[in-house]
Scaffold this motif. Structure first.
Motif, PDB file in Angstrom:
ATOM      1  N   ASN A  51       0.811  -1.217   0.000  1.00  0.00           N
ATOM      2  CA  ASN A  51       0.000   0.000   0.000  1.00  0.00           C
ATOM      3  C   ASN A  51       0.848   1.271   0.000  1.00  0.00           C
ATOM      4  O   ASN A  51       0.459   2.294  -0.567  1.00  0.00           O
ATOM      5  CB  ASN A  51      -0.942   0.007   1.203  1.00  0.00           C
ATOM      6  CG  ASN A  51      -2.087  -0.980   1.032  1.00  0.00           C
ATOM      7  OD1 ASN A  51      -2.418  -1.382  -0.084  1.00  0.00           O
ATOM      8  ND2 ASN A  51      -2.686  -1.387   2.140  1.00  0.00           N
ATOM      9  N   SER A  52       2.022   1.201   0.634  1.00  0.00           N
ATOM     10  CA  SER A  52       2.897   2.385   0.644  1.00  0.00           C
ATOM     11  C   SER A  52       3.411   2.676  -0.764  1.00  0.00           C
ATOM     12  O   SER A  52       3.560   3.837  -1.163  1.00  0.00           O
ATOM     13  CB  SER A  52       4.064   2.193   1.610  1.00  0.00           C
ATOM     14  OG  SER A  52       4.963   1.197   1.150  1.00  0.00           O
ATOM     15  N   ARG A  54       1.772   1.873  -3.471  1.00  0.00           N
ATOM     16  CA  ARG A  54       0.602   2.360  -4.199  1.00  0.00           C
ATOM     17  C   ARG A  54       0.417   3.865  -3.966  1.00  0.00           C
ATOM     18  O   ARG A  54       0.111   4.624  -4.882  1.00  0.00           O
ATOM     19  CB  ARG A  54      -0.643   1.591  -3.740  1.00  0.00           C
ATOM     20  CG  ARG A  54      -1.739   1.496  -4.799  1.00  0.00           C
ATOM     21  CD  ARG A  54      -2.983   0.804  -4.277  1.00  0.00           C
ATOM     22  NE  ARG A  54      -2.719  -0.503  -3.717  1.00  0.00           N
ATOM     23  CZ  ARG A  54      -2.675  -1.628  -4.424  1.00  0.00           C
ATOM     24  NH1 ARG A  54      -2.856  -1.581  -5.730  1.00  0.00           N
ATOM     25  NH2 ARG A  54      -2.437  -2.795  -3.850  1.00  0.00           N
ATOM     26  N   ARG A  55       0.634   4.286  -2.725  1.00  0.00           N
ATOM     27  CA  ARG A  55       0.521   5.702  -2.394  1.00  0.00           C
ATOM     28  C   ARG A  55       1.593   6.527  -3.115  1.00  0.00           C
ATOM     29  O   ARG A  55       1.321   7.606  -3.656  1.00  0.00           O
ATOM     30  CB  ARG A  55       0.621   5.920  -0.884  1.00  0.00           C
ATOM     31  CG  ARG A  55      -0.622   5.539  -0.102  1.00  0.00           C
ATOM     32  CD  ARG A  55      -0.551   6.041   1.326  1.00  0.00           C
ATOM     33  NE  ARG A  55       0.543   5.426   2.079  1.00  0.00           N
ATOM     34  CZ  ARG A  55       0.437   4.273   2.737  1.00  0.00           C
ATOM     35  NH1 ARG A  55      -0.716   3.602   2.736  1.00  0.00           N
ATOM     36  NH2 ARG A  55       1.474   3.780   3.397  1.00  0.00           N
ATOM     37  N   SER A  56       2.828   6.007  -3.108  1.00  0.00           N
ATOM     38  CA  SER A  56       3.932   6.728  -3.749  1.00  0.00           C
ATOM     39  C   SER A  56       3.703   6.881  -5.247  1.00  0.00           C
ATOM     40  O   SER A  56       3.935   7.948  -5.827  1.00  0.00           O
ATOM     41  CB  SER A  56       5.250   5.995  -3.505  1.00  0.00           C
ATOM     42  OG  SER A  56       5.576   5.970  -2.136  1.00  0.00           O
ATOM     43  N   LYS A  59       0.917   9.414  -5.956  1.00  0.00           N
ATOM     44  CA  LYS A  59       1.400  10.788  -5.795  1.00  0.00           C
ATOM     45  C   LYS A  59       2.269  11.206  -6.967  1.00  0.00           C
ATOM     46  O   LYS A  59       2.170  12.337  -7.473  1.00  0.00           O
ATOM     47  CB  LYS A  59       2.177  10.908  -4.482  1.00  0.00           C
ATOM     48  CG  LYS A  59       2.681  12.316  -4.196  1.00  0.00           C
ATOM     49  CD  LYS A  59       3.417  12.370  -2.859  1.00  0.00           C
ATOM     50  CE  LYS A  59       3.917  13.781  -2.565  1.00  0.00           C
ATOM     51  NZ  LYS A  59       4.655  13.829  -1.267  1.00  0.00           N
ATOM     52  N   LYS A  64      -5.110   8.245  -8.380  1.00  0.00           N
ATOM     53  CA  LYS A  64      -5.771   7.794  -7.155  1.00  0.00           C
ATOM     54  C   LYS A  64      -5.261   6.404  -6.782  1.00  0.00           C
ATOM     55  O   LYS A  64      -5.088   5.549  -7.659  1.00  0.00           O
ATOM     56  CB  LYS A  64      -7.288   7.769  -7.349  1.00  0.00           C
ATOM     57  CG  LYS A  64      -7.883   9.132  -7.652  1.00  0.00           C
ATOM     58  CD  LYS A  64      -9.378   9.025  -7.951  1.00  0.00           C
ATOM     59  CE  LYS A  64      -9.969  10.387  -8.290  1.00  0.00           C
ATOM     60  NZ  LYS A  64     -11.405  10.297  -8.661  1.00  0.00           N
ATOM     61  N   GLU A  65      -5.030   6.186  -5.502  1.00  0.00           N
ATOM     62  CA  GLU A  65      -4.496   4.911  -5.033  1.00  0.00           C
ATOM     63  C   GLU A  65      -5.335   3.725  -5.489  1.00  0.00           C
ATOM     64  O   GLU A  65      -4.805   2.686  -5.892  1.00  0.00           O
ATOM     65  CB  GLU A  65      -4.399   4.896  -3.505  1.00  0.00           C
ATOM     66  CG  GLU A  65      -3.369   5.852  -2.939  1.00  0.00           C
ATOM     67  CD  GLU A  65      -3.353   5.823  -1.424  1.00  0.00           C
ATOM     68  OE1 GLU A  65      -3.483   4.722  -0.857  1.00  0.00           O
ATOM     69  OE2 GLU A  65      -3.219   6.892  -0.796  1.00  0.00           O
ATOM     70  N   LYS A 243       9.045   0.796  -5.445  1.00  0.00           N
ATOM     71  CA  LYS A 243       8.907   1.983  -4.601  1.00  0.00           C
ATOM     72  C   LYS A 243      10.263   2.652  -4.364  1.00  0.00           C
ATOM     73  O   LYS A 243      10.390   3.877  -4.444  1.00  0.00           O
ATOM     74  CB  LYS A 243       8.288   1.604  -3.259  1.00  0.00           C
ATOM     75  CG  LYS A 243       8.098   2.782  -2.287  1.00  0.00           C
ATOM     76  CD  LYS A 243       7.393   2.310  -1.018  1.00  0.00           C
ATOM     77  CE  LYS A 243       7.093   3.478  -0.083  1.00  0.00           C
ATOM     78  NZ  LYS A 243       8.318   3.998   0.549  1.00  0.00           N
TER      79      LYS A 243
END
Length: 367
Positions: A51-52, A54-56, A59, A64-65, A243
């Motif tokens: 999920n981290s 996905r957020r990166s 952004k 959108k995540e 990531k």
């Protein structure tokens, strides 16, 4: 007695060397990840890592995540959206240009392949003519930048035209991501695909990114991962590597410096071999890519002789089982078959040094 020639890698469009931080992570012997779908502590830890990332990524692309779906790479992502959006009934058909990567071309009927101009860019007039024939929604697939020539497509103009006819647009951005700065909202892209190994990440991981929630079916059933769009346990190690590569991009890839290197390289190249042909010369291209033909010297001969001298370059797409045949990209641009058979691609990266390019030119110009 001569020693082993120094190895110089000039095939970054095929894959880039993994960045040191990821290599160190993979070699420290302490990697253990639970299944991200498991509810215990190991699974929760893996889920947080996924999920981290996905957020990166969201952004980075102003996306959108919930619209990011991890895959094994752009090839899978391309097949996923092209086949899944048709089988779901969201679109009637898929159109693509004749210069696309095989992972797109082979998923679209040849009758739906669109013309490109001699400069390698999509023929927008022809596209509008084709779109006018459809009464239902279609998906248009247009790669962001060509993997062989580096030629960048008029993405915004194409997206505007496609949306004018209520269509959707998808872009294979594997070569552009990390080398060009963009966000999918300002360009109006409905979907893009990426591969981590093109920008210093590990092989075997990538993503399909959607601008808005649009229905498409998975390629196969088997699990609820990635919101039921991509069954199978997520590649947590690979996603973590993606990531890290994403975070290192600003320092790892300096497009401006690489572009200066390429321009200097091409100027010197033409000085040494005025008979050489640079495809896409004068057209906006990726900062790192030079596709050149040396009339009378076959692509295969050039690649082999350069390899023997320690230089890694390619002829055409690396996803073609090692076959060397006339580039479908160049043929689609109207390049003569005899010239197309003499083309090779030099693609640079952050580690490329001018001295290495000089060495390449010294050997290649004497063919």
């Amino acid at each position: 007695m001569t020693g082993t020639p120094k190895k110089v890698y000039l095939d970054y469009n095929a894959t880039s060397p993994i960045i040191n931080e990821i290599a160190d992570l993979y070699s420290n012997g302490e990697l253990f990840f639970g299944n991200p779908s498991s509810i215990h502590f190991a699974g929760r830890h893996s889920r947080s890592l996924v999920n981290s990332c996905r957020r990166s990524l969201a952004k980075f692309l102003s996306a959108k995540e919930e619209n990011i779906f991890f895959t094994s790479g752009a090839t899978e992502a391309n097949a996923l959206i092209i086949n899944g959006i048709v089988s779901s009934g969201t679109v009637e058909s898929v159109l693509c240009t004749s210069i696309e990567h095989p992972s797109v071309l082979d998923n679209v009927p040849s009758k739906n392949h669109l013309k490109v101009l001699p400069n390698g860019q999509i023929d927008l007039e022809n596209l509008e003519h084709v779109l006018q024939k459809y009464s239902s929604r279609v998906l248009v697939s247009l790669m962001f930048a060509n993997n062989e020539t580096g030629i960048i497509q008029p993405i915004k103009e194409t997206a505007d035209l496609v949306h004018k006819y209520n269509g959707l647009i998808f872009s294979d951005a594997a070569q552009a991501f990390g080398r060009l700065s963009f966000d999918i909202n300002s360009l109006g892209l409905d979907f893009i695909s990426i591969s981590a190994h093109k920008f210093g990440g590990p092989q075997g991981v990538g993503a399909l990114i959607s601008r808005e929630i649009v229905d498409f079916n998975p390629l196969y059933a088997g699990g609820g991962q990635e919101r039921f769009k991509r069954a199978g346990t997520e590649n947590t190690q690979g996603i973590l590597g993606l990531k890290i590569a994403l975070e290192k991009l600003p320092k790892y890839y300096n497009s401006e410096e690489i572009d200066k290197l390429r321009i200097r390289f091409e100027e010197k190249l033409l000085q040494k071999r005025p008979d050489a042909v640079i495809f896409g010369d004068g057209i906006e291209r990726l900062p790192n890519t030079t596709c050149i033909a040396l009339p009378g010297i076959s692509s295969e001969t050039q690649v082999i002789r350069l390899d023997l001298e320690g230089y890694a370059v390619s002829a055409g797409s690396a996803c073609s089982s090692g076959k060397i045949s006339p580039s479908h990209v160049l043929l689609s641009m109207g390049v003569d078959d005899k010239i197309a058979k003499c083309a090779i691609r030099v693609s640079m990266g952050p580690e490329t040094k001018w001295e290495e390019l000089e060495g390449f030119l010294e050997i290649w110009s004497n063919f």
